[in-house]
Write an enzyme that holds these catalytic residues in place. Sequence first.
Site, mmCIF file in Angstrom:
data_model
loop_
_atom_site.group_PDB
_atom_site.id
_atom_site.type_symbol
_atom_site.label_atom_id
_atom_site.label_comp_id
_atom_site.label_asym_id
_atom_site.label_seq_id
_atom_site.Cartn_x
_atom_site.Cartn_y
_atom_site.Cartn_z
ATOM 1 N N ASP A 226 87.830 9.998 -45.168
ATOM 2 C CA ASP A 226 87.737 9.637 -46.583
ATOM 3 C C ASP A 226 88.985 8.809 -46.873
ATOM 4 O OD1 ASP A 226 87.975 9.498 -49.328
ATOM 5 O OD2 ASP A 226 87.459 11.593 -49.694
ATOM 6 N N LYS B 187 80.922 16.807 -48.927
ATOM 7 C CA LYS B 187 81.149 17.968 -49.792
ATOM 8 C C LYS B 187 80.830 19.285 -49.090
ATOM 9 C CE LYS B 187 82.300 15.250 -53.209
ATOM 10 N NZ LYS B 187 82.776 14.142 -52.349
ATOM 11 N N TYR C 103 95.594 23.921 -48.067
ATOM 12 C CA TYR C 103 94.205 23.515 -48.214
ATOM 13 C C TYR C 103 94.114 22.143 -48.872
ATOM 14 C CZ TYR C 103 89.548 25.185 -47.540
ATOM 15 O OH TYR C 103 88.301 25.386 -47.040
ATOM 16 N N LYS D 197 87.900 19.862 -47.797
ATOM 17 C CA LYS D 197 86.855 20.182 -46.820
ATOM 18 C C LYS D 197 86.752 18.969 -45.915
ATOM 19 C CE LYS D 197 85.796 24.099 -48.549
ATOM 20 N NZ LYS D 197 86.300 25.277 -47.840
ATOM 21 N N ASP E 217 83.959 17.461 -44.410
ATOM 22 C CA ASP E 217 82.820 16.563 -44.408
ATOM 23 C C ASP E 217 82.442 16.143 -42.987
ATOM 24 O OD1 ASP E 217 83.010 16.880 -47.129
ATOM 25 O OD2 ASP E 217 84.201 15.090 -47.405
ATOM 26 N N SER F 101 62.404 14.953 -24.234
ATOM 27 C CA SER F 101 62.378 15.093 -22.767
ATOM 28 C C SER F 101 63.389 16.117 -22.257
ATOM 29 C CB SER F 101 62.681 13.758 -22.077
ATOM 30 O OG SER F 101 61.864 12.759 -22.555
HETATM 31 C C1 F6R Z 1 85.292 18.232 -53.110
HETATM 32 C C2 F6R Z 1 85.814 17.052 -53.796
HETATM 33 C C3 F6R Z 1 85.812 17.007 -55.272
HETATM 34 C C4 F6R Z 1 87.226 17.194 -55.846
HETATM 35 C C5 F6R Z 1 87.221 17.208 -57.389
HETATM 36 C C6 F6R Z 1 88.619 17.301 -57.993
HETATM 37 O O1 F6R Z 1 85.445 18.140 -51.726
HETATM 38 O O2 F6R Z 1 86.277 16.125 -53.160
HETATM 39 O O3 F6R Z 1 84.926 17.948 -55.807
HETATM 40 O O4 F6R Z 1 87.796 18.367 -55.344
HETATM 41 O O5 F6R Z 1 86.613 16.035 -57.882
HETATM 42 O O6 F6R Z 1 89.384 16.274 -57.465
HETATM 43 P P1 F6R Z 1 90.882 15.962 -57.909
HETATM 44 O O7 F6R Z 1 91.678 17.238 -57.770
HETATM 45 O O8 F6R Z 1 91.286 14.903 -56.934
HETATM 46 O O9 F6R Z 1 90.824 15.484 -59.330
HETATM 47 MG MG MG Z 2 87.380 12.163 -51.572
HETATM 48 MG MG MG Z 3 83.958 13.554 -48.760
#
Ligand code: F6R
Ligand code: MG
Ligand code: MG
Length: 366
Positions: A11, A132, A228, A231, A233, A242
């Site tokens: 990302d 996600k 943390y 995630k 992804d 086969s």
């Molecule tokens: C989940 C994700 C989004 C962000 C959410 C808050 O993996 O990427 O749900 O966690 O949009 O994002 P921030 O803290 O960057 O505003």
């Molecule tokens: Mg992102």
């Molecule tokens: Mg993502």
Amino acid sequence: MRVTVSVLKADVGGFVGHSNMHPRLVEIARESLDAAKIDGKIIDYYVAYCGDDLNLIVTHTKGEDSPEIHKLAWDVFLRCTEAAKKLKLYGAGQDLLSDAFSGNLKGMGPGYAEMELEERKSEPIIIFMADKTSPGAWNLPLYKIFADPFNTPGLVIDPSMHDGFVFEVMDVVDNKVALLSTPEESYDLLVLIGASSRYMVRSVYRKSDGAIAAKASVQRLNFMAGRYVGKDDPVLVVRCQSGFPAVGEVLEAFAFPHLVEGWMRGSHNGPLMPVAFEDATPARFDGPPRVIAAGFQLSDGQLIGPVDLFRDRSFDYTRVKALEITDYMRRHGPFEPHRLHLEEMEYTTLPDVLKKLGSRFKDAED
Ligand code: F6R
Ligand code: MG
Ligand code: MG
């Protein structure tokens, strides 16, 4: 011919928020990989995206963990990050955890799944890419594909699959791996991979000849950064037909939109919804979690395809079901099991709240 399929993802900036991919980033990735193809560094490539994740699918003859291929991907991600910063895309460069490349993408932030294989007379593969959610999301479908005869009748009636498959399971907390053989160790396997935030399937092999059947990305960004930070992804490569599960047996495992970790703020359970490429655009509550399936025929390393496999009408019902589950889960608001357990949440205010309330907690009577 021995070919390696590398799927490398990061990302590097979302458009808008964490929902989608800006076309300029795709353009830059294509230009860079096109140059590498002309130079003969790689055989072929395809640039895909799912939500805010850029997926570089590359074929070459340099094997898995090749410093040259990893550096190529790293440079593409850097170039895309530069453009993302100029456009002020959201979270530009968020998965690039270091400034200096040190020979391998391990621990650097991007995720990857790589499979070196001896290309068969015809080599159909499917590359799954999700947004996600985390790599544990593949545990349930991988079990169904390679160990559940109610999903894959080939396990029972195709002599070339009847011996079963061997799963390589990774404990992402202790950083260890173990091999478990199905069907005879299915119950042991399930007790591990049912805990999908800790034990994740990394590879699957055909038992009769040890041939590679599936490879998943199992990097966990959150642990790598010591806290943390997201995630991961994940991506997954599966060989089909086969002597391996048929394309339809592999896809069938995604007809049930099972609950996976991720979604809003990486802190919620929600259904994994299989969608067409053009619908990999998480919106409601930053979701629900999405998965796309790109089918290719390999031909001397050329990626013939992709076919957008979840675009098919036969997944419409799964999508409707996933949306019903989305609605149902959302109504739990801040309560488990919609919200994850405390230790799995990407965001928490609990330590601050406990500090603030500290003296108000009195010993409870027996
Ligand atoms: C989940 C994700 C989004 C962000 C959410 C808050 O993996 O990427 O749900 O966690 O949009 O994002 P921030 O803290 O960057 O505003
Ligand atoms: Mg992102
Ligand atoms: Mg993502």
